[in-house]
Write an enzyme that holds these catalytic residues in place. Structure first.
Site, PDB file in Angstrom:
ATOM      1  N   SER A  48       0.795  -1.227   0.000  1.00 47.08           N
ATOM      2  CA  SER A  48       0.000   0.000   0.000  1.00 47.08           C
ATOM      3  C   SER A  48       0.829   1.281   0.000  1.00 47.08           C
ATOM      4  O   SER A  48       0.304   2.351  -0.289  1.00 47.08           O
ATOM      5  CB  SER A  48      -0.952   0.014   1.197  1.00 47.08           C
ATOM      6  OG  SER A  48      -0.237   0.128   2.414  1.00 47.08           O
ATOM      7  N   LYS A 116       0.695   4.669   6.765  1.00 46.59           N
ATOM      8  CA  LYS A 116       0.065   5.514   5.750  1.00 46.59           C
ATOM      9  C   LYS A 116       0.662   6.920   5.818  1.00 46.59           C
ATOM     10  O   LYS A 116       1.375   7.271   6.753  1.00 46.59           O
ATOM     11  CB  LYS A 116      -1.452   5.611   5.953  1.00 46.59           C
ATOM     12  CG  LYS A 116      -2.194   4.289   6.035  1.00 46.59           C
ATOM     13  CD  LYS A 116      -2.210   3.519   4.728  1.00 46.59           C
ATOM     14  CE  LYS A 116      -2.963   2.205   4.878  1.00 46.59           C
ATOM     15  NZ  LYS A 116      -2.814   1.346   3.679  1.00 46.59           N
TER      16      LYS A 116
END
Length: 244
Positions: A48, A116
């Site tokens: 990701s 993230k």
């Protein structure tokens, strides 16, 4: 060897053993303190955050930056699962007993967390997208192509390109993966018209209380180890409009 010599040798052996045990206890204690308050190792469990961070990369996270402050736009952060964001593979930590023990004291990368990039902080309005497919924060478009996986149509594909927006609540963060079409991030958890009235709008945000720290270095593999910096593009973001 006389009795005195044997006694002396035994006493010396016990002294070495005692000192070794003491040094080991001190080392473990220091490792626990460092992990708890200063620096902790993690690994990347998914794609990701590509292209900058790839699966099985080892990263270092520092904690003092957020002792008296909060994450900034552009920071890459590690945080605890806000609620069902992790799949089974990403939630798994080290599997061997030795690795699990070392992870608990901060001497081995641990799992069960997410990595993230912060896109919006409290009060920010995040919008997808402008005419060039760029995400905007408080009306400022973000030129992210230098650090994200470039997209064809827009930079927010998990929530689509037809247009979406999110205003970040107090004490929360809006985060996204750099691999925009492979990241179950804040944009993925936004409520849409198809979700119905039971969708919880807060599911899209990460509480600052869940943040472990800021990613400051990629340390393994050595072939692409480097210090991680906050992209300059976030310096130009306007502050959020004051709420009446």
């Amino acid at each position: 060897m006389t009795t005195d010599e044997r006694t002396g040798a035994t006493s010396s052996s016990w002294k070495v053993l005692r000192e070794t045990v003491i040094l080991l206890v001190v080392a473990v204690g220091l490792a626990v303190i460092v992990k708890t308050f200063f620096v902790q190792a993690f690994y990347i469990p998914s794609g990701s955050m590509e292209p900058g961070l790839v699966i099985n990369d080892r990263i270092l996270v520092e904690k003092p930056s957020y002792w008296t402050g909060s994450p900034q736009r552009g920071d890459i952060i590690v945080f605890k699962d806000p609620g069902d964001w992790l799949d089974q593979g990403e939630d798994a930590g080290p599997t061997s007993p030795v690795a699990s023990t070392l992870a608990k004291i901060g001497l081995y990368p641990s799992g069960g967390h997410l990595v993230k990039r912060v896109i919006g902080v409290a009060g920010d309005k995040v919008v997808c997208c402008d005419k060039d497919g760029r995400i905007s924060v408080n009306g400022t478009p973000l030129a992210e192509d230098s650090f994200i996986d470039p997209q064809q149509d827009c930079d927010g594909p998990m929530a689509g390109c037809s247009g979406w927006s999110a205003t970040v609540p107090k004490g929360k963060l809006f985060v996204m993966g750099d691999n925009r079409d492979e990241s179950a991030d804040s944009s993925f958890h936004l409520c849409t018209a198809d979700d119905g009235p039971d969708c919880n709008k807060n599911d899209a945000y990460v509480s600052t209380d869940l943040v472990v720290g800021k990613v400051v270095a990629l340390v393994w593999p050595l072939s692409h180890a480097h210090i991680i910096h906050r992209p300059e593009v976030f310096d130009d973001v306007a502050e959020p409009a004051k709420q009446d």
